[in-house]
Write an enzyme that holds these catalytic residues in place. Sequence first.
Site, PDB file in Angstrom:
ATOM      1  N   ASP A  78       0.816  -1.213   0.000  1.00 39.35           N
ATOM      2  CA  ASP A  78       0.000   0.000   0.000  1.00 39.35           C
ATOM      3  C   ASP A  78       0.849   1.261   0.000  1.00 39.35           C
ATOM      4  OD1 ASP A  78      -1.936  -1.886   0.273  1.00 39.35           O
ATOM      5  OD2 ASP A  78      -2.949  -0.953   1.962  1.00 39.35           O
ATOM      6  N   ASP A 120      -0.716  -4.833   5.261  1.00 40.81           N
ATOM      7  CA  ASP A 120      -2.130  -4.492   5.444  1.00 40.81           C
ATOM      8  C   ASP A 120      -3.109  -5.550   4.965  1.00 40.81           C
ATOM      9  OD1 ASP A 120      -0.792  -2.206   6.081  1.00 40.81           O
ATOM     10  OD2 ASP A 120      -2.101  -0.863   4.979  1.00 40.81           O
ATOM     11  N   GLU A 440      -7.067   3.594  -0.916  1.00 44.72           N
ATOM     12  CA  GLU A 440      -6.917   4.443   0.263  1.00 44.72           C
ATOM     13  C   GLU A 440      -6.554   5.867  -0.145  1.00 44.72           C
ATOM     14  OE1 GLU A 440      -5.413   1.023   3.412  1.00 44.72           O
ATOM     15  OE2 GLU A 440      -3.979   2.477   2.629  1.00 44.72           O
ATOM     16  N   SER A 466      -5.987   5.001   4.796  1.00 45.83           N
ATOM     17  CA  SER A 466      -4.865   4.309   5.402  1.00 45.83           C
ATOM     18  C   SER A 466      -4.974   4.391   6.912  1.00 45.83           C
ATOM     19  CB  SER A 466      -3.559   4.969   4.943  1.00 45.83           C
ATOM     20  OG  SER A 466      -2.487   4.570   5.780  1.00 45.83           O
TER      21      SER A 466
END
Length: 559
Positions: A78, A120, A440, A466
């Site tokens: 991410d 994540d 995000e 996030s």
Amino acid sequence: MESDRIKKGLNRAPARAMLKATGLTDADLEKPLIAVANTWTEAGPCNFHLRDLAVHVKDGIRKAGGTPFEFNTIVVSDGISMGTEAMKASLVSREVVADSIEVAVRGHLFDAVVAIAGCDKTIPGAIMALSRLDLPSVLLYGGSIMPGQFKGKDVTIQEVFEAVGACAAGLMTAEDLNELENNACPGAGACGGQFTANTMSTAACFMGISPMGANEVPATHPSKAAQAERCGQLVMELLAKNVRPSSIMTKKALENAIASVAATGGSTNAVLHIMAIARELGVDLELEDFDRVSTKTPIIVDFKPWGRYVANDLFEAGGMAVIAKRLMDAGFITDSKTVSGKTLFEEANAAKETEGQLVVRTIATAIAPRGGFAILRGSLAPEGCVVKVAGNAKLSFSGPARCFDEEDDAFKAVQDGLVKAGDVVIIRNIGPKGAPGMPEMLAVTGAIIGAGLGGEVALVTDGRFSGATHGFMVGHVSPEAARGGPIAFVKDGDIVTIDVESRQLNVDADLTSRMTGWKAKAPKYKTGVFAKYAHLVSSASDGAVTWLPEKSKVPTGVG
């Protein structure tokens, strides 16, 4: 054993011959065959070291009488993909991780599973797979990165994202930004604050699928190898006792996980991921359960992105057991089974708190009386949305909408100084179906904070945030714009009101009249995995999963 169907009997001689080609012996094949599902990658620090951890997991399995088989999954970072088209792959990767582990385990009839995750989406993806398979299983988190150093202070990747906005606003020099960039991430491990990886690692311990004391050990700490070996031994104990995830991750265990997220001010992504895990388990969990648990659970851990400390500080303070002890003593969690063989309360009672530590507060000195997130509904989110309240002094916000159909346009508007104090930034068409993949917003939220507008600007989106995000941010708005949800029809200047106390997200406008003649936009991807995902994915209010149990609701909206 499950694996007997693939390795026992005269007719399985061809299978044994192929397995022996990898160096296995008859003695190896007499033992239980244990999957080691790894999520190692060279593309990012979070999972970079997991290949080394797997060696120790396999040692533990062998010492306890099993034969390990390691395989890998894909990974999307991410932090690297954030703010680009690549970020659309992030949530999609959760499903691919879950699917690939399931296929590999079912395809070889393994007897038990140790999953090693580090970032994540690999954590919830791995837990989703373990839930589907319902074989004796353990999840090991690879651990957090150590903090970087910048001008005498601990820093994380969060400060780099926010520094981009500060530099654009003339509040930081390009030279300082470069120095920060060079020092923020000193080695292997997942992002250091209570962002999504550490939030889900905490949740995994409290829901019982990870052993207390293993996940909080930092990635590069010398004792991490011993914890990996312990996980290999634990899975063999679970196999011997036939203890399966469905007997551990019950509804009360998932509610314990929610309480841990609330108490640590963790990532709002946990709502999406725990909901998805519940769907895999067949546990009846709804958004109202998240709000109920968060409302009664105080924030007692002083964590970044809104606080002072990072994950290695919790490890030094005594680890997650200290949090569990506080929550247990105050009645905010209930006792439940864990993969360690001990109950959650037994683990809590064994906590060894470091004298004088400041990371975990007492209940009496809690940072906030309620948890770090809330579930809102209202005219703008009839199916629900999630607001992060950790670190926010105020619980309401009202202002004119500034609408963007692309994240890049919103980011540029912030960078160019076109977003002003009092605005409610709307970013839409980036939900699970619309993006697709529900990216995000850290690039945008970081730019807002860096520009000095934190607390002065609200952001509402059908996308995600996030775990490093802080400020007045509302995500997971459902139904999303791509399904004809109300957020699709908001116009610039409409007054949007966020009221956490009344759990409402409303817009002062006649949206119904604007819905006439609405047609869904053509899908952005017409072939491949993104097209498949957009076709199958459910609403964020149901975990954004690519399948739904029959009893679960079908995403609604105009389209």
